[in-house]
Design an enzyme around this catalytic site. Structure first.
Site, PDB file in Angstrom:
ATOM      1  CD  GLU A  50     -16.524  27.819 111.169  1.00  0.00           C
ATOM      2  OE1 GLU A  50     -16.795  29.022 111.004  1.00  0.00           O
ATOM      3  OE2 GLU A  50     -15.642  27.220 110.525  1.00  0.00           O
ATOM      4  CG  ASN A 197     -17.007  27.338 103.799  1.00  0.00           C
ATOM      5  OD1 ASN A 197     -17.907  28.171 103.678  1.00  0.00           O
ATOM      6  ND2 ASN A 197     -15.868  27.602 104.422  1.00  0.00           N
ATOM      7  CD  GLU A 198     -14.745  31.570 103.088  1.00  0.00           C
ATOM      8  OE1 GLU A 198     -13.584  31.432 103.509  1.00  0.00           O
ATOM      9  OE2 GLU A 198     -15.492  32.512 103.428  1.00  0.00           O
ATOM     10  CE1 TYR A 264     -18.298  36.821 108.461  1.00  0.00           C
ATOM     11  CE2 TYR A 264     -17.104  35.908 106.586  1.00  0.00           C
ATOM     12  CZ  TYR A 264     -17.884  35.731 107.716  1.00  0.00           C
ATOM     13  OH  TYR A 264     -18.259  34.473 108.105  1.00  0.00           O
ATOM     14  CD  GLU A 321     -18.977  31.713 106.186  1.00  0.00           C
ATOM     15  OE1 GLU A 321     -18.051  32.507 106.449  1.00  0.00           O
ATOM     16  OE2 GLU A 321     -18.798  30.497 105.997  1.00  0.00           O
ATOM     17  CD  GLN A 370     -19.517  31.363 112.982  1.00  0.00           C
ATOM     18  OE1 GLN A 370     -19.636  30.607 113.940  1.00  0.00           O
ATOM     19  NE2 GLN A 370     -18.557  31.195 112.062  1.00  0.00           N
TER      20      GLN A 370
HETATM   21  O1  AHR Z   1     -17.189  32.723 109.883  1.00  0.00           O
HETATM   22  C1  AHR Z   1     -15.818  32.542 110.054  1.00  0.00           C
HETATM   23  C2  AHR Z   1     -15.131  32.023 108.810  1.00  0.00           C
HETATM   24  O2  AHR Z   1     -15.206  32.971 107.799  1.00  0.00           O
HETATM   25  C3  AHR Z   1     -15.718  30.781 108.175  1.00  0.00           C
HETATM   26  O3  AHR Z   1     -15.274  29.620 108.779  1.00  0.00           O
HETATM   27  C4  AHR Z   1     -15.220  30.880 106.765  1.00  0.00           C
HETATM   28  O4  AHR Z   1     -16.083  30.259 105.853  1.00  0.00           O
HETATM   29  C5  AHR Z   1     -15.076  32.363 106.531  1.00  0.00           C
HETATM   30  O5  AHR Z   1     -13.862  32.708 106.000  1.00  0.00           O
END
Ligand code: AHR
Length: 512
Positions: A50, A197-198, A264, A321, A370
């Protein structure tokens, strides 16, 4: 039939004897090596890059005039390291960045490109030096297929349709000719295209019903050139939510390859106090693995919904992600999400990859977040210096599983427990690689106790040819710019039908 042992040295026999304590975990694995499960799509090994911090600028792109050796502006050391682990898929330009990205800012002569503000990530100036043409150069240099994320929140259906036409049309259209004038004659291939996205957060703060209406509106004007296939990605949910998967899969019947999902691993499960990347004890180690292992339930719950709404199995579940997210180190830019990476991250990566293999029938694609200098990165850079993280080494050890065919197995293991919570002490995966060999990966999650492994692999005569292990004395072991090779895979030779899997280790075995 038991394994035939190719080399079982006196040294390894005595090691085995020394390790056979009462405290060792007890693990039995049964499989018939002629059985076949789903294909482990190589895109499970995709990565996310990103416009965020030094993920693109500095980490990948240094520009044509840099002193750092580069090809087409991308640093050679990083590109080579990524080629070595066979990155199959590259997602760009975001993330949250994607929903404020206007593709026209990133085409044409570099000096004419506008400077914009990256309002999601630190409010820094975005030079737009890396745009569409540069992204495809990078994918080409790495040898990866492409996953582009479009702007649903602040763009328009027309803008998205135009971008796709610009990239993929072979006609004599104004947009295709503009691409040619900018230096690219042939259309590019896009494997996946994300429609936002999101959408529940930075991508528009909406609910799934509103998103589906917008998705269908956008898809009504987006045209894929005849003979080309793009897998369009519906922006889905996160963590325990399953509503997004449910609404998208029940309402969108065509024009969607799959639904995305983000999760995450925050050691403390708290966005205001996530936990340190490098300073942690056994309790934080356990908490991290307990959080990451929630992925299993999230996969199961979403897959159950897909099996109900899409019984023919067309839709993929794309975890585009995933990875660890720690507190920003003191003194570093808070919006840049730079973090170090330790043996704990290696174990997190291996556990997640094993889970993705387990659910490979639906999980056709994932992207670790990432690629460079951001979150659970493969690679960290500092000026001209580059270091490969423990996570990089897991992706290297596991590359043999790309496009392999899973072999079903049963695993009985004792538990690794703390504060009333239990995890399986050992996680595993088993598959037949595209080269005809059988590969098995084993992870011992417990930082203290070894595991006695009893392999019962029937159906083919097998020999263990080779093994690699990633482990260290300290749970916080890491590679730094001054000590780049502190934590690297080592040969693992202590195997037989029964062998000891050391505490806090990841092992990949090659069988023939
Ligand atoms: O990976 C960092 C961020 O995490 C991304 O931009 C977003 O999609 C997510 O919240």
């Amino acid at each position: 039939m038991k394994l035939k042992v190719l080399t079982f040295s006196i040294l390894s026999a005595s090691l085995f004897a020394n390790h056979a304590f009462a405290t060792n975990h007890q693990v039995t694995i049964h499989a018939n090596l002629q059985d076949r499960g789903a294909v482990i799509n190589k895109d499970i090994y995709g990565q996310f890059a990103e416009h965020l911090g030094r993920g693109i600028y500095g980490g990948l792109w240094v520009g044509h005039d840099s002193d750092i050796p580069n090809t087409k502006g991308f640093r050679n050391d990083v590109v080579q390291a990524l080629r070595d682990i066979k990155v199959p898929l590259l997602r760009w330009p975001g993330g949250c960045f994607a929903d404020q990205y206007h593709w026209r800012d990133g085409i044409g002569p570099q000096e004419d490109r506008p400077i914009t503000i990256n309002s999601n990530w630190g409010g820094v100036e975005e030079t737009n030096a890396v745009g569409t043409h540069e992204f495809f150069d990078l994918a080409d240099l790495i040898g990866a297929d492409t996953y582009i994320n479009g702007n649903l929140a602040t763009g328009s259906a027309q803008e998205m349709a135009d971008w796709i036409e610009y990239m993929t049309s072979d006609k004599n259209s104004a947009l295709a000719n503009e691409r040619r004038a900018n230096g690219r004659r042939e259309p590019w291939e896009i494997k996946y295209f994300g429609v936002g996205n999101e959408a529940w957060g930075c991508g528009g703060n909406m609910g799934p019903e509103q998103y589906v209406d917008l998705y269908q509106q956008y898809m009504s004007v987006i045209k894929t050139p005849p003979g080309k296939e793009i897998l369009f990605v519906g922006s889905g949910g996160t963590t325990e939510d399953t509503q997004w998967t449910d609404v998208l899969s029940s309402r969108i019947h065509n024009d969607m390859g799959g639904i995305s999902f983000h999760f995450y691993t925050l050691p403390n499960d708290d966005w205001d106090n996530k936990g340190s990347a490098t300073e942690f004890d056994d309790t934080m180690w356990f908490k991290t693995l307990e959080r990451t292992y929630r992925m299993k339930n999230y996969l199961q719950n979403n897959v159950d919904i897909l099996d109900r709404n899409d019984p023919s199995g067309q839709l993929g579940f794309y975890v585009d992600e995933w990875g660890t997210w720690y507190d920003t180190e003191e003194g570093r830019e808070p919006g840049f999400l730079y973090q170090q990476n330790t043996l704990r991250d290696a174990v997190v990566a291996a556990v997640n990859l094993n889970l993705f293999h387990e659910y490979a029938k639906r999980v056709h694609m994932t992207n670790i977040a990432q690629m460079v200098n951001v979150l659970q990165a493969m690679i960290l850079t500092d000026g001209a210096k580059m270091v490969k993280t423990p996570t990089y080494h897991i992706f290297d050890m596991y590359k043999v599983f790309q496009d392999a065919t899973a072999i079903p197995f049963t695993l009985d293991t004792t538990e690794y427990s703390m504060d009333g919570k239990d995890l399986p002490a050992v996680s595993a995966t088993l598959a037949k690689g595209t080269d005809g060999r059988i590969y098995m990966a084993l992870v011992n999650l417990d930082p203290e106790n070894d595991a006695d492994i009893d392999l019962n692999l029937n159906g083919e005569i097998n020999t263990i040819l080779a093994g690699r292990i990633l482990t260290a004395q300290a749970i916080t072991a890491k590679n730094t710019f001054d000590d780049q090779h502190a934590l690297e895979p080592q040969p693992f030779q202590d195997w037989a039908d029964n062998f000891v899997l050391p505490a806090k280790s990841v092992v990949v075995l090659t069988l023939k």
